[in-house]
Write a protein that holds these residues in place. Structure first.
Motif, PDB file in Angstrom:
ATOM      1  N   ILE A   1       0.939  -1.124  -0.208  1.00  0.00           N
ATOM      2  CA  ILE A   1      -0.040   0.032   0.036  1.00  0.00           C
ATOM      3  C   ILE A   1       0.859   1.264   0.019  1.00  0.00           C
ATOM      4  CG2 ILE A   1      -1.888  -1.318   1.008  1.00  0.00           C
ATOM      5  CD1 ILE A   1      -1.142   0.364   3.708  1.00  0.00           C
ATOM      6  N   LEU A   2       0.280   2.345  -0.440  1.00  0.00           N
ATOM      7  CA  LEU A   2       0.898   3.702  -0.385  1.00  0.00           C
ATOM      8  C   LEU A   2       0.571   4.662   0.465  1.00  0.00           C
ATOM      9  CD1 LEU A   2       0.871   4.508  -4.218  1.00  0.00           C
ATOM     10  CD2 LEU A   2       2.568   3.429  -3.137  1.00  0.00           C
ATOM     11  N   ILE A   3       1.476   5.140   1.534  1.00  0.00           N
ATOM     12  CA  ILE A   3       0.950   5.949   2.592  1.00  0.00           C
ATOM     13  C   ILE A   3       1.266   7.570   2.131  1.00  0.00           C
ATOM     14  CG2 ILE A   3       1.397   6.708   4.902  1.00  0.00           C
ATOM     15  CD1 ILE A   3       0.393   3.907   4.377  1.00  0.00           C
ATOM     16  N   GLU A   4       0.137   8.194   2.461  1.00  0.00           N
ATOM     17  CA  GLU A   4       0.272   9.557   2.051  1.00  0.00           C
ATOM     18  C   GLU A   4       0.629  10.517   3.006  1.00  0.00           C
ATOM     19  OE1 GLU A   4      -3.294  11.048   0.103  1.00  0.00           O
ATOM     20  OE2 GLU A   4      -3.038  12.924   0.976  1.00  0.00           O
ATOM     21  N   ASN A   5       1.461  11.351   2.736  1.00  0.00           N
ATOM     22  CA  ASN A   5       1.930  12.429   3.747  1.00  0.00           C
ATOM     23  C   ASN A   5       0.537  13.507   4.131  1.00  0.00           C
ATOM     24  OD1 ASN A   5       2.546  13.454   0.763  1.00  0.00           O
ATOM     25  ND2 ASN A   5       2.705  15.207   1.824  1.00  0.00           N
ATOM     26  N   PRO A   6       0.568  13.684   5.525  1.00  0.00           N
ATOM     27  CA  PRO A   6      -0.598  14.421   5.823  1.00  0.00           C
ATOM     28  C   PRO A   6      -0.513  15.933   5.630  1.00  0.00           C
ATOM     29  CG  PRO A   6       0.603  13.851   7.755  1.00  0.00           C
ATOM     30  CD  PRO A   6       1.441  13.189   6.521  1.00  0.00           C
ATOM     31  N   ALA A   7      -1.673  16.536   5.429  1.00  0.00           N
ATOM     32  CA  ALA A   7      -1.574  18.072   6.046  1.00  0.00           C
ATOM     33  C   ALA A   7      -1.847  18.143   7.316  1.00  0.00           C
ATOM     34  CB  ALA A   7      -2.665  18.710   4.992  1.00  0.00           C
ATOM     35  N   THR A   8      -1.146  18.938   7.975  1.00  0.00           N
ATOM     36  CA  THR A   8      -1.344  19.139   9.424  1.00  0.00           C
ATOM     37  C   THR A   8      -1.301  20.409   9.873  1.00  0.00           C
ATOM     38  OG1 THR A   8       1.188  18.866   9.877  1.00  0.00           O
ATOM     39  CG2 THR A   8      -0.247  16.872  10.051  1.00  0.00           C
ATOM     40  N   TYR A   9      -2.042  20.794  11.086  1.00  0.00           N
ATOM     41  CA  TYR A   9      -2.048  22.229  11.549  1.00  0.00           C
ATOM     42  C   TYR A   9      -1.369  22.320  12.606  1.00  0.00           C
ATOM     43  CZ  TYR A   9      -5.186  21.191   7.768  1.00  0.00           C
ATOM     44  OH  TYR A   9      -6.015  20.933   6.571  1.00  0.00           O
ATOM     45  N   LEU A  10      -0.753  21.301  13.493  1.00  0.00           N
ATOM     46  CA  LEU A  10      -0.154  21.487  14.924  1.00  0.00           C
ATOM     47  C   LEU A  10       0.847  20.321  14.716  1.00  0.00           C
ATOM     48  CD1 LEU A  10      -1.647  19.086  16.530  1.00  0.00           C
ATOM     49  CD2 LEU A  10      -2.973  20.892  17.037  1.00  0.00           C
ATOM     50  N   GLN A  11       2.066  20.451  15.230  1.00  0.00           N
ATOM     51  CA  GLN A  11       2.988  19.757  15.657  1.00  0.00           C
ATOM     52  C   GLN A  11       3.051  19.495  17.190  1.00  0.00           C
ATOM     53  OE1 GLN A  11       6.115  21.984  13.069  1.00  0.00           O
ATOM     54  NE2 GLN A  11       6.670  19.671  12.867  1.00  0.00           N
ATOM     55  N   PHE A  12       3.858  18.317  17.643  1.00  0.00           N
ATOM     56  CA  PHE A  12       3.656  18.005  18.976  1.00  0.00           C
ATOM     57  C   PHE A  12       5.077  18.181  19.755  1.00  0.00           C
ATOM     58  CE2 PHE A  12      -0.453  17.110  19.354  1.00  0.00           C
ATOM     59  CZ  PHE A  12      -0.944  16.384  18.150  1.00  0.00           C
ATOM     60  N   ARG A  13       5.372  18.821  20.729  1.00  0.00           N
ATOM     61  CA  ARG A  13       6.642  18.911  21.365  1.00  0.00           C
ATOM     62  C   ARG A  13       7.521  17.698  21.567  1.00  0.00           C
ATOM     63  NH1 ARG A  13       5.708  24.236  25.713  1.00  0.00           N
ATOM     64  NH2 ARG A  13       4.163  24.900  24.382  1.00  0.00           N
ATOM     65  N   HIS A  14       6.755  16.627  21.974  1.00  0.00           N
ATOM     66  CA  HIS A  14       7.124  15.083  22.155  1.00  0.00           C
ATOM     67  C   HIS A  14       7.583  14.480  21.078  1.00  0.00           C
ATOM     68  CE1 HIS A  14       2.907  14.328  22.324  1.00  0.00           C
ATOM     69  NE2 HIS A  14       3.314  12.930  22.295  1.00  0.00           N
ATOM     70  N   SER A  15       7.526  14.852  19.753  1.00  0.00           N
ATOM     71  CA  SER A  15       7.989  14.457  18.732  1.00  0.00           C
ATOM     72  C   SER A  15       9.487  14.452  18.539  1.00  0.00           C
ATOM     73  CB  SER A  15       7.307  14.849  17.342  1.00  0.00           C
ATOM     74  OG  SER A  15       5.759  14.740  17.270  1.00  0.00           O
ATOM     75  N   THR A  16       9.683  13.170  18.092  1.00  0.00           N
ATOM     76  CA  THR A  16      11.155  13.092  17.992  1.00  0.00           C
ATOM     77  C   THR A  16      11.950  13.044  16.530  1.00  0.00           C
ATOM     78  OG1 THR A  16      11.290  10.716  18.289  1.00  0.00           O
ATOM     79  CG2 THR A  16      11.674  12.310  20.437  1.00  0.00           C
ATOM     80  N   ILE A  17      10.896  12.647  15.575  1.00  0.00           N
ATOM     81  CA  ILE A  17      11.316  12.255  14.406  1.00  0.00           C
ATOM     82  C   ILE A  17      10.474  12.993  13.248  1.00  0.00           C
ATOM     83  CG2 ILE A  17      11.567  10.238  12.587  1.00  0.00           C
ATOM     84  CD1 ILE A  17      10.814   8.455  15.142  1.00  0.00           C
ATOM     85  N   PRO A  18      11.268  13.820  12.414  1.00  0.00           N
ATOM     86  CA  PRO A  18      10.624  14.603  11.516  1.00  0.00           C
ATOM     87  C   PRO A  18      10.038  13.944  10.572  1.00  0.00           C
ATOM     88  CG  PRO A  18      13.171  15.315  11.760  1.00  0.00           C
ATOM     89  CD  PRO A  18      12.922  13.875  12.599  1.00  0.00           C
ATOM     90  N   GLU A  19       8.832  14.536   9.915  1.00  0.00           N
ATOM     91  CA  GLU A  19       7.987  13.836   9.174  1.00  0.00           C
ATOM     92  C   GLU A  19       8.593  13.195   7.914  1.00  0.00           C
ATOM     93  OE1 GLU A  19       3.874  15.362   8.313  1.00  0.00           O
ATOM     94  OE2 GLU A  19       4.598  15.318   6.330  1.00  0.00           O
ATOM     95  N   PRO A  20       9.763  13.672   7.145  1.00  0.00           N
ATOM     96  CA  PRO A  20       9.916  12.859   5.969  1.00  0.00           C
ATOM     97  C   PRO A  20      10.902  11.804   6.460  1.00  0.00           C
ATOM     98  CG  PRO A  20      10.957  15.223   6.150  1.00  0.00           C
ATOM     99  CD  PRO A  20      10.114  15.107   7.239  1.00  0.00           C
ATOM    100  N   GLU A  21      11.723  11.769   7.576  1.00  0.00           N
ATOM    101  CA  GLU A  21      12.497  10.559   8.261  1.00  0.00           C
ATOM    102  C   GLU A  21      11.261   9.566   8.706  1.00  0.00           C
ATOM    103  OE1 GLU A  21      13.555  13.910   8.503  1.00  0.00           O
ATOM    104  OE2 GLU A  21      15.040  13.608   7.271  1.00  0.00           O
ATOM    105  N   PHE A  22      10.278  10.014   9.016  1.00  0.00           N
ATOM    106  CA  PHE A  22       9.424   8.833   9.932  1.00  0.00           C
ATOM    107  C   PHE A  22       8.757   8.181   8.733  1.00  0.00           C
ATOM    108  CE2 PHE A  22       6.593   7.806  13.400  1.00  0.00           C
ATOM    109  CZ  PHE A  22       5.330   7.365  12.612  1.00  0.00           C
TER     110      PHE A  22
END
Lengths: 259, 107, 294
Positions: free
Chosen positions: C146-167
């Motif tokens: 399956i293909l996974i689509e990158n999301p449109a987001t309106y907020l980010q979280f302080r406890h995120s540790t991995i940037p979206e493209p690396e994720f």
């Protein structure tokens, strides 16, 4: 640091503006309120729209403002259990019945209950109606042992009050006719036992005599023809079964027991 | 009724019912005729407008209720969201007023 | 007009690296009557689970390759996948034989409540493990990548540790999934979070990109400045076309979808948007692989 599950629980609660939680302590940067508002508005808007599409006659009856407020309360109390929003939601009529302004107008909740059956009938899988040739060719013992399977869109239900008459009146596209029919509604009229099904892309509603309704229910439940006939006045049986067949109540018939 | 008579009665009911069904809609005699085809024999032009209206009301052809877009409602002002739906009570004010004249029944 | 096929004969499933459009309910009749000349279509799976809609998709499938794009699997839900929904999708896939299947990097369900939106994930090791597990399970159930689509987001979280493209890259590595690169979503998210959109592209694994999405969005004035909102109700914006051209030069041609879900325009307008994408695919898509080899 919250686990993902804890975070998701908190986020769900925060989707309700009334919760007062804007997630400001976990959101990066400024403007948690404005950012969260996009999600809040989208969830409420999407689910309100979905309810409006499954209960359009109810929405006409109560008006847009009331429907929006009732929907907003319902969405918080009872969010969808499925990702398919055609299925949202069986519990809405009962919820509506508890709302201020509706408790004194039970016919509104009755129309909503009918609408649920209508909406699900409209979305049911397509299937051809049962054809006669195969059935006529069977030996008498086999005919007596036949079990009918209901058309996927068939719903057998009991309405309270003039729900069907009101539903038909509200959805009448001709304005003058609609007003006239609405004014003529007798709220003291009794409820009906009804067959709802989708035929030719639209909805057919068949009020049935209580004994005919019980007969249809027995057949749809998978009783054999002989078993179901035990509860039917003999002189009415053929006419009723003929009507069910002609109106497309059944999709298949077999000699096998249902699983 | 004995078992044998029960079976014979059921068979005779079915035979009679098949005849009644065939008379009610002539195409019924054909195997596996679609409901659509059966309906076409009876449907009038007047019904067509009503059918179209019904289908539109329930969003059959017009609305994708499961989509991945953030709708225009997300562009709505903050004011709508800030309102607590439990903080005020509305009275139904649509077609119901044409039915009960806007009067609340006692009880 | 597309060539009509012999009755009962279904066209092949493969989605070509050309422009396609989203199949929308108001256009079903036009698809049956006019057979528009578009190479492929994408349908939102959850809109085609109901009887009449499914029957129409089945008929349209005879003449067009179909991509199935889902919104309801909730791959990021900590509580796990909804078994019934996965089973319904599996049946849809079996009947439709889609050339591509896709979902989103998002979550939508918690405590068996489905919240009807693509909600934002904190990007952590825990999220990655959960999403990867669900992607593997979905691929297994559906019988294909399956293909996974990158999301449109309106907020980010302080406890995120991995940037979206690396994720997304890590997800590809763990599961063998592909990616839909939604160019509009990159522009929306980049605008909302101050990202460098071109740099984002550069951090994605080239071989995993299976499809591009193009769509319109709106800008909304808020107390924190302009937020971009992924509305899918507009023509594709100029900065999205520009980033698409960058993506084509970097990744080469891929199936490219015009996604217009709200305020649905006429079929002609959609086809015109698709033609704009097709022109760029033709001009810029060639040489993507050569640049790679250089």
């Amino acid at each position: 640091m919250p686990t993902l599950h804890e975070f998701q629980r908190r986020f769900r609660a925060a989707l309700t503006a009334a919760s007062g939680d804007d997630l400001a302590d976990i959101v990066q940067g400024e403007g948690a309120v404005a950012r969260l508002a996009v999600y809040r508005n989208n969830v409420l808007g999407t689910l309100s729209a979905a309810l409006g599409l499954n209960f359009p006659a109810t929405a006409c009856l109560v008006g847009a403002d009331f429907f929006a407020a009732a929907a907003a309360r319902f969405i918080v109390a009872s969010p969808p259990r499925s990702a398919d929003l055609h299925e949202y939601d069986e519990a809405f009529p009962a919820f509506l019945a508890t709302q201020p302004g509706i408790t004194a107008r039970p016919y509104i909740a009755a129309v909503a209950a009918l609408e649920w059956a209508v909406a699900q009938a409209l979305h049911a899988p397509l299937a051809p109606a049962l054809g006669a040739a195969r059935l006529a060719a069977l030996a008498p013992e086999a005919q007596a042992a036949l079990r009918f399977r209901a058309h996927p869109s068939l719903r057998l239900m009991t309405t309270s009050g003039p729900a069907r008459a009101i539903w038909e009146a509200v959805l009448q596209p001709d304005e003058a006719l609609r007003a006239r029919n609405l004014a003529a509604i007798d709220l003291a009229a009794p409820g009906e036992t009804l067959a709802v099904l989708r035929v030719g892309g639209t909805i057919a509603l068949h009020p049935l005599a209580p004994a005919a309704f019980a007969f249809a229910q027995a057949l749809a439940d998978g009783e054999t023809l002989a078993e179901a006939l035990a509860r039917v006045p003999p002189q009415s049986a053929a006419a009723w079964l003929g009507a069910f067949l002609a109106q497309g109540f059944f999709a298949t018939a077999s000699l096998r027991r249902p699983i | 009724m004995s078992q044998v008579n029960r079976r014979l009665f059921a068979a005779s009911v079915l035979t009679a019912a098949l005849g009644i069904a065939a008379a009610a809609s002539p195409g019924f005699a054909q195997q596996g005729m679609s409901q659509d085809q059966m309906m076409k024999m009876k449907q009038s032009n007047m019904d067509r407008a009503k059918k179209g209206h019904l289908v539109a009301c329930y969003g059959i052809n017009a609305a994708g209720r499961n989509d991945c877009a953030v709708g225009a409602h997300s562009c709505a002002g903050q004011a709508t969201q800030a309102r607590d739906p439990n903080s005020f009570v509305l009275v139904p004010a649509g077609d119901c007023e044409k039915i009960d004249g806007g009067k609340l029944k006692a009880g | 007009m597309a060539t009509p096929r012999a009755a009962g004969c279904r066209c092949e499933a493969t989605i070509p690296a050309s422009a396609g459009i989203g199949l929308r309910l108001p256009h079903h009749q036009a698809f049956r009557d006019q057979r528009p000349a578009i190479a492929w279509i994408e349908a939102h799976s959850e809109n085609y689970l109901s009887g009449p809609a499914f029957a129409e998709l089945l008929a349209i499938r005879n003449d067009y390759p179909v991509s199935l794009h889902s919104v309801g699997l909730s791959l990021g839900a900590a509580e796990g996948l909804d078994r019934r929904h996965l089973a319904r999708l599996k049946e849809l896939v079996r009947r439709i034989e889609p050339g591509l299947i896709s979902e989103h990097l998002a979550w939508g369900a918690v405590d068996h409540a489905f919240l009807a939106d693509l909600l934002p994930l904190p990007l952590t090791e825990e999220s990655l493990a959960i999403v990867a597990r669900h992607v593997l399970r979905a691929q297994d159930a559906l019988g294909q990548r399956i293909l996974i689509e990158n999301p449109a987001t309106y907020l980010q979280f302080r406890h995120s540790t991995i940037p979206e493209p690396e994720f997304l890259a890590a997800l590809v590595e763990r599961t063998g999934c592909g990616l839909i690169l939604d160019i509009n979503n990159i522009i929306v998210s980049a605008g909302n979070h101050g990202w460098d959109a071109e740099a984002y592209l550069g951090r994605l694994p080239r071989a995993a990109i299976g499809e591009f999405h193009l769509a319109g969005h709106r800008q909304r004035e808020t107390e924190i400045g302009m937020l971009r909102i992924d509305t899918h109700d507009q023509p594709v914006a100029a900065d999205v076309w520009a980033l698409f051209e960058v993506a084509l030069r970097r990744f080469g041609p891929r199936p490219t979808l015009i996604e217009w879900d709200q305020a649905i325009p006429s079929l002609d307008i959609l086809l015109a948007e698709a033609a704009r994408a097709a022109r760029r695919l033709a001009l810029l898509g060639l040489g993507g692989e050569n640049a790679d080899a250089a």
